[in-house]
Design a protein around this motif. Structure first.
Motif, PDB file in Angstrom:
ATOM      1  N   ILE A  35      27.948  19.128 -25.873  1.00 46.76           N
ATOM      2  CA  ILE A  35      27.228  19.567 -27.071  1.00 46.76           C
ATOM      3  C   ILE A  35      25.905  18.815 -26.955  1.00 46.76           C
ATOM      4  CG2 ILE A  35      27.232  19.672 -29.589  1.00 46.76           C
ATOM      5  CD1 ILE A  35      29.644  21.155 -28.316  1.00 46.76           C
ATOM      6  N   LEU A  36      24.883  19.455 -26.457  1.00 48.26           N
ATOM      7  CA  LEU A  36      23.686  18.787 -25.910  1.00 48.26           C
ATOM      8  C   LEU A  36      24.139  17.842 -24.809  1.00 48.26           C
ATOM      9  CD1 LEU A  36      21.362  18.167 -28.967  1.00 48.26           C
ATOM     10  CD2 LEU A  36      21.797  20.245 -27.686  1.00 48.26           C
ATOM     11  N   GLU A  37      23.731  16.587 -24.852  1.00 52.22           N
ATOM     12  CA  GLU A  37      24.065  15.723 -23.724  1.00 52.22           C
ATOM     13  C   GLU A  37      25.373  14.961 -23.921  1.00 52.22           C
ATOM     14  OE1 GLU A  37      21.884  15.354 -26.080  1.00 52.22           O
ATOM     15  OE2 GLU A  37      20.949  13.370 -26.126  1.00 52.22           O
ATOM     16  N   ARG A  38      26.026  15.154 -25.072  1.00 52.79           N
ATOM     17  CA  ARG A  38      27.272  14.410 -25.327  1.00 52.79           C
ATOM     18  C   ARG A  38      28.480  15.308 -25.133  1.00 52.79           C
ATOM     19  NH1 ARG A  38      28.260  11.404 -30.856  1.00 52.79           N
ATOM     20  NH2 ARG A  38      27.138  13.213 -31.614  1.00 52.79           N
ATOM     21  N   PRO A  39      29.455  14.915 -24.303  1.00 55.65           N
ATOM     22  CA  PRO A  39      30.673  15.734 -24.215  1.00 55.65           C
ATOM     23  C   PRO A  39      31.395  15.764 -25.552  1.00 55.65           C
ATOM     24  CG  PRO A  39      30.639  14.014 -22.520  1.00 55.65           C
ATOM     25  CD  PRO A  39      29.504  13.738 -23.440  1.00 55.65           C
ATOM     26  N   ALA A  40      32.067  16.883 -25.820  1.00 56.01           N
ATOM     27  CA  ALA A  40      32.787  17.018 -27.092  1.00 56.01           C
ATOM     28  C   ALA A  40      33.726  15.824 -27.311  1.00 56.01           C
ATOM     29  CB  ALA A  40      33.569  18.320 -27.088  1.00 56.01           C
ATOM     30  N   LEU A  41      34.376  15.372 -26.245  1.00 53.33           N
ATOM     31  CA  LEU A  41      35.341  14.277 -26.386  1.00 53.33           C
ATOM     32  C   LEU A  41      34.662  12.983 -26.848  1.00 53.33           C
ATOM     33  CD1 LEU A  41      38.284  13.470 -26.075  1.00 53.33           C
ATOM     34  CD2 LEU A  41      37.890  13.100 -23.637  1.00 53.33           C
ATOM     35  N   GLN A  42      33.416  12.785 -26.430  1.00 57.97           N
ATOM     36  CA  GLN A  42      32.691  11.590 -26.885  1.00 57.97           C
ATOM     37  C   GLN A  42      32.405  11.695 -28.385  1.00 57.97           C
ATOM     38  OE1 GLN A  42      31.774   8.774 -24.973  1.00 57.97           O
ATOM     39  NE2 GLN A  42      31.513   8.003 -27.059  1.00 57.97           N
ATOM     40  N   ILE A  43      32.139  12.917 -28.847  1.00 55.53           N
ATOM     41  CA  ILE A  43      31.879  13.106 -30.283  1.00 55.53           C
ATOM     42  C   ILE A  43      33.144  12.774 -31.074  1.00 55.53           C
ATOM     43  CG2 ILE A  43      31.260  14.835 -32.042  1.00 55.53           C
ATOM     44  CD1 ILE A  43      29.516  16.193 -29.879  1.00 55.53           C
ATOM     45  N   ILE A  44      34.306  13.146 -30.526  1.00 59.54           N
ATOM     46  CA  ILE A  44      35.585  12.827 -31.168  1.00 59.54           C
ATOM     47  C   ILE A  44      35.783  11.306 -31.204  1.00 59.54           C
ATOM     48  CG2 ILE A  44      38.108  13.004 -30.849  1.00 59.54           C
ATOM     49  CD1 ILE A  44      37.037  15.643 -31.769  1.00 59.54           C
ATOM     50  N   VAL A  45      35.517  10.658 -30.069  1.00 62.52           N
ATOM     51  CA  VAL A  45      35.684   9.192 -30.012  1.00 62.52           C
ATOM     52  C   VAL A  45      34.736   8.525 -31.017  1.00 62.52           C
ATOM     53  CG1 VAL A  45      35.381   7.148 -28.539  1.00 62.52           C
ATOM     54  CG2 VAL A  45      36.547   9.176 -27.639  1.00 62.52           C
ATOM     55  N   ASP A  46      33.514   9.032 -31.109  1.00 62.76           N
ATOM     56  CA  ASP A  46      32.557   8.440 -32.051  1.00 62.76           C
ATOM     57  C   ASP A  46      33.020   8.633 -33.497  1.00 62.76           C
ATOM     58  OD1 ASP A  46      31.019   7.596 -29.939  1.00 62.76           O
ATOM     59  OD2 ASP A  46      29.544   9.205 -30.095  1.00 62.76           O
ATOM     60  N   GLU A  47      33.612   9.796 -33.774  1.00 59.85           N
ATOM     61  CA  GLU A  47      34.158  10.034 -35.141  1.00 59.85           C
ATOM     62  C   GLU A  47      35.268   9.006 -35.427  1.00 59.85           C
ATOM     63  OE1 GLU A  47      35.895  13.966 -35.745  1.00 59.85           O
ATOM     64  OE2 GLU A  47      36.894  13.269 -37.568  1.00 59.85           O
ATOM     65  N   ALA A  48      36.120   8.770 -34.428  1.00 60.71           N
ATOM     66  CA  ALA A  48      37.210   7.810 -34.602  1.00 60.71           C
ATOM     67  C   ALA A  48      36.662   6.394 -34.824  1.00 60.71           C
ATOM     68  CB  ALA A  48      38.126   7.843 -33.378  1.00 60.71           C
ATOM     69  N   LEU A  49      35.667   6.029 -34.016  1.00 61.28           N
ATOM     70  CA  LEU A  49      35.056   4.698 -34.165  1.00 61.28           C
ATOM     71  C   LEU A  49      34.490   4.516 -35.573  1.00 61.28           C
ATOM     72  CD1 LEU A  49      33.114   4.324 -30.795  1.00 61.28           C
ATOM     73  CD2 LEU A  49      34.816   2.727 -31.692  1.00 61.28           C
ATOM     74  N   GLY A  50      33.906   5.578 -36.091  1.00 64.91           N
ATOM     75  CA  GLY A  50      33.316   5.530 -37.433  1.00 64.91           C
ATOM     76  C   GLY A  50      34.353   5.311 -38.515  1.00 64.91           C
ATOM     77  N   ALA A  51      35.633   5.566 -38.188  1.00 61.07           N
ATOM     78  CA  ALA A  51      36.704   5.351 -39.177  1.00 61.07           C
ATOM     79  C   ALA A  51      37.458   4.049 -38.873  1.00 61.07           C
ATOM     80  CB  ALA A  51      37.667   6.532 -39.160  1.00 61.07           C
ATOM     81  N   GLY A  52      36.908   3.232 -37.987  1.00 60.16           N
ATOM     82  CA  GLY A  52      37.512   1.923 -37.737  1.00 60.16           C
ATOM     83  C   GLY A  52      38.596   1.912 -36.666  1.00 60.16           C
TER      84      GLY A  52
END
Ligand code: G1P
Length: 294
Positions: A35-52
């Protein structure tokens, strides 16, 4: 009763073949499509990180080695970026796979979402955990935070819901509400029981569909172990949720969150365009170009 601990682990089922995105997914796992330069899986990991979350368990398949490779250190790439004066990008790459522990479990046959979650059992241990379906991208971590708040307060699992039009219901797990909406700790939820997987529209118990985020309690693993495969040969997570909810209703959070289903080509293009329009560097250029082609 002591409250369950903060949710620190997220399970991401990523063993599927991604047939809706063939032929690209012959070589590139759908979870790594960008999704642009970030793989979808990285976006998922970032969402998880944002929730602690500090531990992500990816349930993958041995036919998709690129997923593990993505989280492995890449010292040569980092060194050459440093030489080119692109230290910020080198630092970003170093961070991936480091600021969170990433472990892998294997699902060797496509035996359903419930089976995928069960494959993560040893790595999850005995604490509540999130399940995040990587076909769905959420705009931020707020939904995970809401699910965690409910599960921590009550010790009972929580699922994310969205009202769907009738013609969409057959694509989702549909829940039966068994009480009114209540607002506690700033989170609006309703008790739910019996969950039906992909019902015919006439059999759907409501218009409340499960979207791909769950906060589950570890007793779900015993329930999953006891389930026989359904008619399709798959073990459904929804069946396990139904059984759990007979003991005590689960919580459903009716969410308004911005969400993209990227498991199909149109949803993926929409997610890419949306991200492009929000991009600090390319957003204006993309908007101008889109106006010329529409
Ligand atoms: C899965 C679940 C379903 C849920 C959906 C959300 O289905 O089985 O209950 O509503 O994800 O996207 P899938 O889309 O993997 O077929």
């Amino acid at each position: 009763m002591a409250l369950p601990p903060r949710i620190r682990t997220a399970v991401v089922p990523a063993a599927g073949q991604g047939t809706r995105m063939l032929p690209a997914t012959k070589a590139v796992p759908k979870e790594l499509l960008p999704i642009l330069e970030r793989p979808a899986l990285q976006i998922i990991v970032d969402e998880a990180l944002g929730a602690g979350v500090d531990h992500v368990v990816i349930v993958t398949s041995r036919t998709k080695p690129a997923i593990e490779q993505y989280f492995a250190a890449a010292p040569e790439v980092e060194a050459s970026l440093e030489k080119q004066g692109r230290g910020a990008l080198a630092e970003q790459l170093r961070r991936y796979g480091k600021d969170v522990r990433v472990s892998f479990a294997y699902q060797d046959a496509p035996r359903g979402l419930g089976h995928a979650v069960a494959c993560a059992r040893d790595l999850v241990g005995s604490e509540p955990f999130f399940v995040m379906l990587p076909d769905e991208l959420m705009e931020d971590s707020s939904l995970l935070n809401d699910l965690a708040t409910l599960t921590q307060r009550t010790g009972v699992g929580a699922v994310a819901l969205k009202r769907m039009p009738r013609e969409e219901l057959f694509r989702y797990g549909i829940v039966t509400p068994v009480g009114p909406l209540v607002k506690t700790d700033g989170v609006e939820s309703l008790p739910i029981a019996k969950v039906v997987e992909k019902p015919h529209v006439d059999d759907a118990p409501s218009d409340l569909a499960i979207i791909g985020r769950y906060a589950l309690t570890p007793d779900i693993f015993d329930v999953l172990d006891g389930l026989a495969p359904g008619g399709t040969g798959e073990i459904q997570l929804t069946d396990a949720l139904s059984i759990q909810s007979e003991r005590a209703p689960l919580h459903g959070v009716i969410s308004q969150i911005g969400r993209r289903d990227i498991g199909n080509p149109l949803g993926w293009i929409e997610a890419v365009i949306e991200a492009g329009l929000e991009h600090a560097e390319f957003g204006d250029g993309l908007r101008t170009w889109l106006r010329t082609v529409i």
